[in-house]
Design a protein around this motif. Structure first.
Motif, short mmCIF file in Angstrom:
data_model
loop_
_atom_site.label_atom_id
_atom_site.label_comp_id
_atom_site.label_asym_id
_atom_site.label_seq_id
_atom_site.Cartn_x
_atom_site.Cartn_y
_atom_site.Cartn_z
N SER A 165 0.88 -1.34 0.00
CA SER A 165 0.00 0.31 0.05
C SER A 165 0.97 1.35 -0.14
CB SER A 165 -1.00 0.02 1.44
OG SER A 165 -0.08 -0.05 2.48
N VAL A 166 2.07 0.95 -0.01
CA VAL A 166 3.06 2.20 -0.11
C VAL A 166 3.36 2.84 -1.48
CG1 VAL A 166 5.43 3.25 0.22
CG2 VAL A 166 4.37 1.52 1.84
N THR A 167 3.07 3.92 -1.54
CA THR A 167 3.36 4.63 -3.04
C THR A 167 4.93 4.90 -3.11
OG1 THR A 167 1.05 5.69 -2.88
CG2 THR A 167 2.70 6.27 -4.40
N ARG A 168 5.35 4.30 -4.19
CA ARG A 168 6.64 4.49 -4.47
C ARG A 168 6.72 4.73 -6.11
NH1 ARG A 168 9.52 -0.59 -1.70
NH2 ARG A 168 7.44 -1.46 -2.10
N LYS A 169 7.18 5.89 -6.48
CA LYS A 169 7.27 6.11 -7.96
C LYS A 169 8.88 6.54 -8.36
CE LYS A 169 2.43 7.62 -8.31
NZ LYS A 169 1.54 8.81 -8.77
N TYR A 170 9.45 6.07 -9.10
CA TYR A 170 10.71 6.37 -9.62
C TYR A 170 10.96 6.96 -11.19
CZ TYR A 170 12.47 3.41 -5.86
OH TYR A 170 12.78 2.59 -4.51
N LYS A 171 11.71 8.14 -11.08
CA LYS A 171 12.15 8.38 -12.65
C LYS A 171 13.48 7.67 -12.92
CE LYS A 171 8.82 11.33 -12.86
NZ LYS A 171 9.18 12.54 -12.29
N ALA A 172 13.52 7.29 -14.13
CA ALA A 172 14.73 6.48 -14.45
C ALA A 172 14.92 7.01 -16.15
CB ALA A 172 14.59 5.09 -14.38
N ILE A 173 16.18 6.73 -16.53
CA ILE A 173 16.60 7.02 -18.06
C ILE A 173 17.16 5.53 -18.30
CG2 ILE A 173 18.13 8.10 -19.56
CD1 ILE A 173 18.37 10.47 -17.57
N VAL A 174 16.61 5.14 -19.50
CA VAL A 174 16.79 3.51 -19.87
C VAL A 174 17.44 3.61 -21.12
CG1 VAL A 174 15.36 2.55 -18.33
CG2 VAL A 174 14.78 3.11 -20.64
N HIS A 175 18.24 2.53 -21.50
CA HIS A 175 18.61 2.52 -22.95
C HIS A 175 17.64 2.24 -23.90
CE1 HIS A 175 23.23 2.75 -22.72
NE2 HIS A 175 23.15 2.57 -21.24
N GLY A 176 17.67 2.40 -25.11
CA GLY A 176 16.75 2.18 -26.12
C GLY A 176 15.45 2.95 -26.25
N ILE A 177 14.63 2.89 -27.16
CA ILE A 177 13.24 3.49 -27.36
C ILE A 177 12.30 2.71 -27.20
CG2 ILE A 177 12.12 5.00 -28.92
CD1 ILE A 177 14.69 5.97 -30.16
N ILE A 178 11.57 2.76 -25.91
CA ILE A 178 10.29 1.96 -25.63
C ILE A 178 9.19 2.44 -26.51
CG2 ILE A 178 8.65 1.27 -23.98
CD1 ILE A 178 10.96 1.95 -21.59
N PRO A 179 8.59 1.36 -27.42
CA PRO A 179 7.50 1.97 -28.22
C PRO A 179 6.29 2.12 -27.64
CG PRO A 179 8.17 -0.37 -28.51
CD PRO A 179 9.20 -0.02 -27.42
N HIS A 180 5.91 1.43 -26.68
CA HIS A 180 4.70 1.40 -26.16
C HIS A 180 4.79 2.72 -24.87
CE1 HIS A 180 6.63 -2.06 -25.47
NE2 HIS A 180 6.60 -2.21 -24.28
N ASP A 181 3.65 3.32 -24.60
CA ASP A 181 3.35 4.31 -23.62
C ASP A 181 3.49 3.69 -22.04
OD1 ASP A 181 3.62 6.05 -25.65
OD2 ASP A 181 1.67 6.71 -25.65
#
Length: 303
Positions: A165-181
């Protein structure tokens, strides 16, 4: 001294006892378990065994976990970035490069050292090496952590983690171009059998779920937000590698040719939980650290 009991399952048939025991806790190494076996702290069916004992389904495994050796942890004024504090809970924004708690050979400059200088009242549930620590983020991951200032708060916050029930949101930069949102990664995580210092998606691993959403796409990278449903060791790093988009800068799970940063581009930006005493839901947000902001500007220029 804590005791753990485990009934050996069919999937563990003929596996060595030290391997089975080490697999019960992500923080236990096989070497550590072998020391416990030699000390008579690990028994099968109430009998002492050796490390090469082959398990059989139905075996009752008992482990007595020795108390951690007291360490002389010094309080250090590290200028912690405190987001919230009352008599029960503290929320801190950990900088990139800071280890959460001391360990043998690394006794200073950690978040715990800083917490001990900031306040004297921290929960003791995790022992002398990890006072107040409810959950962790990796050394090179920046962002928000909740800290318990007494045992009541600690138990209730841990239960929220167990209940997911804990809200944990992270921001990340990843390799490659993810096609789906949007996407959800539901894949079990455990020790990498080829490298015991790393985690991997493995059969028989612990249930792990990560949701992600694309924020922005660049020439060779994607900026994403990841939401943890579970909290396994290195979960986001392992899951994003598993689907083919490893974190930029990740020395353990990413490619050798990556962005020129020290450690993975990962920030724990949002943390939300129910206050253990007031039952009020509280949510905090920490902006991206300057280094990641500059990195995004550079990627945007190169688009």
């Amino acid at each position: 001294m804590d005791k753990i009991e485990h009934i050996v399952g069919e999937d563990e048939k003929n596996a060595r006892i030290d391997k089975v025991a080490a697999g019960l806790n992500e923080e236990w190494s096989r070497t550590q378990v072998q020391e416990w076996i030699r000390a008579g702290l690990v028994k099968v069916n109430d009998k002492a065994i050796k490390s090469n004992y082959k398990c059989m389904p139905g075996d009752q495994l008992f482990i007595e976990i020795p108390e951690p050796e007291p360490l002389d942890i010094e309080a250090e004024d590290l200028g912690l970035d405190i987001y919230f504090e009352d008599k029960d809970v503290l929320v801190v924004n950990k900088p990139r490069g800071m280890v959460v708690h001391p360990a043998p050979g690394h006794l200073s400059g950690t978040l715990v050292n800083g917490l001990m200088a900031h306040c004297k009242d921290l929960s003791g549930i995790n022992g002398v090496m990890r006072p107040g620590i409810v959950h962790r983020i990796d050394k090179d991951t920046s962002g928000l952590l909740m800290v318990a200032k007494n045992d009541m708060a600690h138990e209730k916050l841990v239960q929220q983690l167990v209940d997911k029930s804990v809200t944990r949101k992270y921001k990340a930069i990843v390799h490659g171009i993810i096609p789906h949102d949007y996407g959800t990664i539901d894949a079990p995580i455990g020790r990498d059998q080829k490298d015991r210092q790393s985690m991997a998606v493995v059969d028989g691993g612990k249930h792990a779920v990560t949701h992600f959403q694309v924020i922005e796409r660049f020439k060779d990278f994607t900026f994403v937000e990841c939401v943890l449903e579970t909290g396994r060791t290195h979960q986001i790093r392992v899951h994003m590698k598993y689907i083919g988009y490893p974190l930029a800068g990740d020395p353990k799970y990413g490619p050798k040719k990556t962005l020129d940063i020290e450690g993975q581009a990962l920030h724990a930006g949002v943390l939300g939980f129910v206050h253990p005493r007031t039952d009020e839901y509280m949510e905090f947000e920490a902006p991206l650290p300057e280094g990641l902001q500059q990195l995004l500007k550079l990627l945007s220029k190169n688009n």
